[in-house]
Design a protein around this motif. Structure first.
Motif, PDB file in Angstrom:
ATOM      1  N   GLU A 161       0.907  -1.027   0.179  1.00 34.36           N
ATOM      2  CA  GLU A 161       0.015  -0.177  -0.021  1.00 34.36           C
ATOM      3  C   GLU A 161       0.778   1.212  -0.212  1.00 34.36           C
ATOM      4  O   GLU A 161       1.857   1.191   0.763  1.00 34.36           O
ATOM      5  CB  GLU A 161      -1.067  -0.050   1.278  1.00 34.36           C
ATOM      6  N   VAL A 162       0.918   2.080  -1.013  1.00 29.13           N
ATOM      7  CA  VAL A 162       1.559   3.218  -1.055  1.00 29.13           C
ATOM      8  C   VAL A 162       0.394   4.378  -1.070  1.00 29.13           C
ATOM      9  O   VAL A 162      -0.429   4.445  -2.148  1.00 29.13           O
ATOM     10  CB  VAL A 162       2.374   3.254  -2.496  1.00 29.13           C
ATOM     11  N   GLU A 163       0.828   5.605  -0.516  1.00 30.58           N
ATOM     12  CA  GLU A 163      -0.122   6.537  -0.410  1.00 30.58           C
ATOM     13  C   GLU A 163       0.402   7.694  -1.444  1.00 30.58           C
ATOM     14  O   GLU A 163       1.650   7.831  -1.641  1.00 30.58           O
ATOM     15  CB  GLU A 163       0.083   7.379   1.026  1.00 30.58           C
ATOM     16  N   THR A 164      -0.475   8.112  -2.388  1.00 32.54           N
ATOM     17  CA  THR A 164      -0.239   9.042  -3.330  1.00 32.54           C
ATOM     18  C   THR A 164      -0.631  10.441  -2.994  1.00 32.54           C
ATOM     19  O   THR A 164      -1.735  10.526  -1.923  1.00 32.54           O
ATOM     20  CB  THR A 164      -0.590   8.686  -4.792  1.00 32.54           C
ATOM     21  N   PRO A 165      -0.028  11.467  -3.345  1.00 27.78           N
ATOM     22  CA  PRO A 165      -0.686  12.884  -2.963  1.00 27.78           C
ATOM     23  C   PRO A 165      -1.800  13.222  -3.226  1.00 27.78           C
ATOM     24  O   PRO A 165      -2.520  12.601  -4.668  1.00 27.78           O
ATOM     25  CB  PRO A 165       0.438  13.995  -3.438  1.00 27.78           C
ATOM     26  N   ASN A 166      -2.694  14.288  -2.775  1.00 28.54           N
ATOM     27  CA  ASN A 166      -3.898  14.522  -2.918  1.00 28.54           C
ATOM     28  C   ASN A 166      -4.010  16.050  -3.475  1.00 28.54           C
ATOM     29  O   ASN A 166      -4.772  16.616  -3.974  1.00 28.54           O
ATOM     30  CB  ASN A 166      -4.927  14.541  -1.887  1.00 28.54           C
ATOM     31  N   LEU A 167      -2.714  16.706  -3.413  1.00 26.41           N
ATOM     32  CA  LEU A 167      -2.517  17.981  -4.010  1.00 26.41           C
ATOM     33  C   LEU A 167      -1.576  17.740  -5.497  1.00 26.41           C
ATOM     34  O   LEU A 167      -0.576  17.807  -5.112  1.00 26.41           O
ATOM     35  CB  LEU A 167      -1.993  18.984  -2.989  1.00 26.41           C
ATOM     36  N   ILE A 168      -2.288  17.559  -6.411  1.00 25.18           N
ATOM     37  CA  ILE A 168      -1.372  17.455  -7.709  1.00 25.18           C
ATOM     38  C   ILE A 168      -1.821  18.245  -8.775  1.00 25.18           C
ATOM     39  O   ILE A 168      -2.240  19.453  -8.499  1.00 25.18           O
ATOM     40  CB  ILE A 168      -1.814  15.920  -8.309  1.00 25.18           C
TER      41      ILE A 168
ATOM     42  N   ARG B 143       7.125   1.538   5.577  1.00 27.60           N
ATOM     43  CA  ARG B 143       5.852   2.117   5.988  1.00 27.60           C
ATOM     44  C   ARG B 143       4.680   1.498   5.777  1.00 27.60           C
ATOM     45  O   ARG B 143       4.042   1.399   6.577  1.00 27.60           O
ATOM     46  CB  ARG B 143       6.046   3.425   4.803  1.00 27.60           C
ATOM     47  N   ALA B 144       4.528   0.591   4.613  1.00 21.14           N
ATOM     48  CA  ALA B 144       3.242  -0.287   4.676  1.00 21.14           C
ATOM     49  C   ALA B 144       3.389  -1.344   5.772  1.00 21.14           C
ATOM     50  O   ALA B 144       2.237  -1.556   6.208  1.00 21.14           O
ATOM     51  CB  ALA B 144       3.334  -0.771   3.243  1.00 21.14           C
ATOM     52  N   THR B 145       4.429  -1.523   5.777  1.00 18.15           N
ATOM     53  CA  THR B 145       4.626  -2.815   7.146  1.00 18.15           C
ATOM     54  C   THR B 145       4.105  -2.114   8.398  1.00 18.15           C
ATOM     55  O   THR B 145       3.507  -2.837   9.162  1.00 18.15           O
ATOM     56  CB  THR B 145       6.138  -3.446   7.419  1.00 18.15           C
ATOM     57  N   MET B 146       4.647  -1.011   8.619  1.00 18.25           N
ATOM     58  CA  MET B 146       4.430  -0.496   9.986  1.00 18.25           C
ATOM     59  C   MET B 146       2.556   0.029  10.166  1.00 18.25           C
ATOM     60  O   MET B 146       2.123  -0.275  10.995  1.00 18.25           O
ATOM     61  CB  MET B 146       5.060   0.993  10.090  1.00 18.25           C
ATOM     62  N   PHE B 258       6.695  -1.888  16.648  1.00 19.66           N
ATOM     63  CA  PHE B 258       8.174  -1.958  16.523  1.00 19.66           C
ATOM     64  C   PHE B 258       8.544  -3.553  16.425  1.00 19.66           C
ATOM     65  O   PHE B 258       9.296  -3.753  15.878  1.00 19.66           O
ATOM     66  CB  PHE B 258       8.861  -1.566  17.770  1.00 19.66           C
ATOM     67  N   LYS B 259       7.983  -4.304  17.281  1.00 17.75           N
ATOM     68  CA  LYS B 259       8.226  -5.697  17.071  1.00 17.75           C
ATOM     69  C   LYS B 259       7.924  -6.345  15.993  1.00 17.75           C
ATOM     70  O   LYS B 259       8.828  -7.130  15.342  1.00 17.75           O
ATOM     71  CB  LYS B 259       7.224  -6.606  18.081  1.00 17.75           C
ATOM     72  N   LYS B 260       6.852  -5.909  15.065  1.00 17.74           N
ATOM     73  CA  LYS B 260       6.580  -6.351  13.717  1.00 17.74           C
ATOM     74  C   LYS B 260       7.395  -5.744  12.771  1.00 17.74           C
ATOM     75  O   LYS B 260       7.517  -6.326  11.676  1.00 17.74           O
ATOM     76  CB  LYS B 260       5.200  -6.095  13.235  1.00 17.74           C
ATOM     77  N   THR B 261       8.006  -4.629  12.861  1.00 15.96           N
ATOM     78  CA  THR B 261       8.697  -3.963  11.886  1.00 15.96           C
ATOM     79  C   THR B 261      10.178  -4.107  12.051  1.00 15.96           C
ATOM     80  O   THR B 261      10.911  -4.573  11.154  1.00 15.96           O
ATOM     81  CB  THR B 261       8.390  -2.267  11.801  1.00 15.96           C
TER      82      THR B 261
END
Lengths: 587, 587
Positions: A161-168, B143-146, B258-261
């Motif tokens: 899962e990657v977040e993309t920007p909303n101000l584009i 980031r996705a893992t966290m 923390f443990k998971k990441t």
């Protein structure tokens, strides 16, 4: 700690425990010497009881409680004398020893029950009270469960899962952008994304391989039908895939979500070509929970002098019919209603021919003058007509006939309750055309969006006969709703440029709006494809809602207003000065 | 199917399998008769080998490949003669039998390696290439893992993820709103949320009980320091809780993440009061990975004629010191640098007194004239000074002294590498004041936001001495960064109104901006509280980044621009006409 248990969890096995609960007063039933209170929280409802003899002060306090008061009680769990098998906690009640009023409540403007007495506008204004109703609360919980199941499946398949920007940047993807004025760069604007389409394709160029995101999208459209200015997609993209790979992953995901949410095991999805969907059901998102196919009769009509059919065939139009099973007994009034239905301006038929296969074996038609009984039976045979069936025939321009008969089969299904509650029809529609011609302007437009890859077999027609080119585009249809749309994308710079050109973009426009994307394709773009699910609609279908407003916590009303917050609203003129913009009156 | 395996998974146990891989050419090593190619995808790197003898055409094709070409190869997995233990796939290589170029690539503008030769601006413009670098790709995966671990924990605790809208009403929460002009209601504006604060409180009024959301927030601020106009919070709220309940849940969640990441088991979090944090560390977000406390000397200074200290004490100012362990040997130049550091305009000290406890047992000070060795040792004792230590003393207004010495301890930690890599310090700061006085305007402002509940014990001072009132507010500090902020909220309409009044809002303003919220409190608002985590910053800390730009896929540059898309940008004047707004030049 305000409570030791919730209002949904106590059972007979908890008898004699002393517990503390907190929640809302659903109802106070004063039986004279005895008071019963239903206490509600997100988890359920628990009955409290108080007795005038045991503690008069407590008893009087309980009598004073109003609906929706927030209270905390401590007491002993006891077995009920009269159990309520409809309630999960119906075997027990709490004999209250201590009661604290945490907050009072004025009488709410409507009743907090599944069948509320409040109209939709009122309930939207007090949405925080509407959500207390078990149905709406359950929808939000189901929505969360569904999204959790989506993530669970995709995570297990190595999607990130990657977040993309909303101000584009404002890029034309088919709809109107919401704009956000930039304060730091006077005169420039961000746009809110209509979808993260380009960004997810760039994530593929970036090598992320498998991406997803549960993401808000924004379209500033007029409110035709069931739309919201902001809505939620499950947005997905994969590298090094063809259509089959996408189908395998997302068919698997949908099955997983069903299993986890409502326990339904969906069968494998069929694939219907766009051409067949339109031909047999008059729609690219047919509801296949019932049959009632459109049957084309141009080549099989018995010889007759009936001018309507003959002229239609001569003009290259379409004569086609559906079989309204079991509707032979329709009255003149009912038949007139169906005729009015197909004559509505957005359908535009001029009428319907009917043939009734009556229960007594007789056959009657509105064109008895032109067809004898044998001929009518011959037509009936093409539609599998049996005793009791009603055949409805249209003869006009193919697109009108298909659309009208497609709508008519849905209308009949509703009138006749052909759809069994709890049935599901989920399948793929494939082989959409890449382009379509705007009937008014004659312009070539994209059918899905400008990034869909043409079918390699059809590239040969790209210049000579562009409307013949199929796209590697697919939809998933659920109970007659498009729930997913996707495609294999173009990953070659030259081809993408050719498509933009064909769509009438000037090279300057292409460079200004899509330059960064075409530039990215210079540096090793992998073959890729993906899809996006409309989560609000899927939730609506899963929870039996009527509109996508029922699927979200805080929807906008049909004019784009948030009735609860009263937004949009006037702002401090200072804010506009800072942004360097001014309001000008529209005509 | 473009591949049967990824570039990260083949091991010696796969030897003799025929596999198909797809990915990017990292490097082609032409050894004359033999070619080695490193093929890269998200999952790793695999070595390919080709031999001029076995297939000359294939060999020549391989020679033509450039960096970042996208290729597909089929071949047999063979054991390497010279293994590479640094690579997960280093035991094997693929002997290529088939090679297809899926897409060519121009030479990228910088090298796609962890140590790239591209500057930050260039890499932001070509962010899709920057993300191909293993480090940045790994950050996005972490980031996705966290976030997955956060959801996992909260789901298990009965929290429900609810999406709140992004087109809301402009409400003053401390920062400047981004505005979105409404097309349908000329002259009105939506605002993008600075946080879903009010909406999540309304979800508590709605009975949702436990809510969370991973959500984008927006603040149109000038770019001081490390800020982004859009950033991501983990936003949480709970009903029927006090501070302890919140602490228990979110301390548990952080430990789980923390443990998971990274496998780290964090110890239980200490709690530091705001007053102690400022007193001992000069900051409400101290870094406790090293000690170096501030010691106040007003009551323990030996008698002397030194006017600086004496005047400070007489004026009610603060004399305080830190012990720079092991820094006694600092040169004149180094000491001057520290003095310049505290004299910087935002710290504003006029100087530092130093005492050196030299390794040879001698004690030297910049105030030898006023203090004899015994007296200096007495001061040293208060700071636990040993041989080799350097004491640095400041004497001015308490707030300046604390801020300066707090900053100085961080500066020393950096210079002296006091912080061991891989160490973590995570704890709670509690008992923040509710209000603070703006030193310039004299106005009473909120410290966190206007919805924080006053401490019940301090309500008695609300009118008489508002600055004395503590709030039920808390922060979580991680390695010197505020990573969470939260509070128990006000749930009583009258108290909320009193706070708004105290903050100087007119009743008209209150009704216009917060009316819907105060209204909601009429109908049974439960006690509630919550918090929000700054996800970007937490990711930065977990992945060893220097700025939050390193934590997101597509960040904005420091002037708020997206350098890749070139946004914000001019838009079609037609779009502004439709919105009924015009650009006016700012002065």
């Amino acid at each position: 700690m305000y409570r030791t248990k919730t209002c949904g969890e106590l059972r007979l096995s908890n008898a004699n425990e002393t517990v503390t609960l907190a929640g809302w007063v659903q109802i106070v039933r004063d039986m004279g010497h005895l008071i019963f209170i239903d206490l509600r929280d997100r988890y359920g409802m628990t009955q409290l009881s108080l007795n005038a003899d045991s503690d008069a002060a407590l008893y009087n306090m309980a009598r004073s409680l109003g609906r929706e008061y927030v209270i905390q009680v401590t007491g002993k769990v006891i077995e009920r004398t009269s159990k309520n098998s409809e309630m999960a906690t119906g075997d027990i009640e709490i004999f209250v020893e201590n009661l604290t009023i945490l907050n009072e409540a004025e009488t709410p403007p409507f009743t907090i029950e599944n069948k509320s007495d409040g109209g939709e506008e009122l309930r939207m204004k007090y949405r925080y009270l509407d959500i207390r109703r078990p149905h709406l609360k359950d929808v939000l919980v189901t929505r969360a469960t569904m999204i959790r199941a989506m993530r669970e499946y995709l995570d297990s398949k190595n999607f990130i899962e990657v977040e993309t920007p909303n101000l584009i940047k404002s890029t034309p993807e088919g709809a109107r952008d919401f704009l956000v004025p930039s304060r730091m760069q006077n005169g420039s604007f961000y746009a809110l994304p209509q979808s993260p389409q380009i960004l997810k394709q760039l994530l593929m160029v970036a090598g992320m391989d498998r991406y997803y995101q549960v993401v808000k999208c924004y379209r500033d459209e007029d409110f035709r039908g069931d739309r919201q200015p902001e809505f939620t997609q499950l947005d997905c993209e994969m590298s090094f895939v063809n259509q089959e790979d996408v189908f395998e992953n997302f068919e698997g995901m949908v099955k997983h979500v069903f299993k986890k949410t409502n326990g339904v095991e969906l069968p494998d999805f069929i694939r219907l070509t766009f051409a067949d969907a339109v031909k047999y059901y008059g729609s690219d998102k047919p509801d296949l929970r019932f049959d009632c196919k459109i049957v084309e009769l141009n080549d099989s009509l018995p010889k007759s002098e009936f001018p309507v059919f003959n002229n239609a065939i001569a003009a290259g139009n379409l004569v086609a019919a559906i079989n309204a099973k079991g509707c032979a007994a329709y009255s003149r009034k009912q038949l007139d209603e169906l005729t009015e239905f197909v004559k509505a301006s957005h359908r535009g038929l001029s009428g319907l021919v009917n043939i009734k296969f009556n229960e007594d074996g007789t056959v009657k038609s509105s064109v008895d003058k032109f067809y004898n009984e044998e001929q009518l039976k011959e037509i009936g045979k093409a539609l599998g007509a049996e005793k009791g069936d009603l055949i409805l025939i249209a003869a006009e321009k193919a697109s009108k006939v298909r659309k009208s008969l497609g709508d008519l089969r849905l209308e009949l299904a509703k009138r006749e309750s052909w759809i069994k509650p709890g049935t599901w029809s989920v399948f793929w529609v494939v082989d959409f055309p890449l382009f379509e011609k705007d009937e008014e302007t004659g312009e070539t437009n994209f059918v899905h969006h400008p990034f869909c890859s043409p079918h390699p077999d059809d590239l040969q027609y790209f210049d000579s006969d562009p409307l013949r080119v199929r796209a590697q585009t697919y939809d998933m249809v659920m109970n007659g709703n498009e729930i997913l749309s996707g495609s294999i994308r173009i990953h070659q710079r030259e081809l993408q440029n050719r498509v933009f050109n064909k769509l009438g973009f000037s090279q300057e426009d292409i460079d200004h709006k899509f330059g960064f994307m075409l530039n990215a394709f210079r540096y090793g773009a992998p073959p890729h494809g993906g899809c996006a699910f409309g989560i609000d609609r899927w939730v609506m279908l899963m929870t039996g809602g009527e509109t996508i407003r029922d699927s979200m916590a805080f929807p906008k009303a049909s004019n784009g207003r948030d009735l609860m917050m009263d937004a949009p609203a006037l702002v401090d003129p200072k804010q506009l000065t800072e942004l360097g913009i001014a309001v000008v009156n529209k005509d």
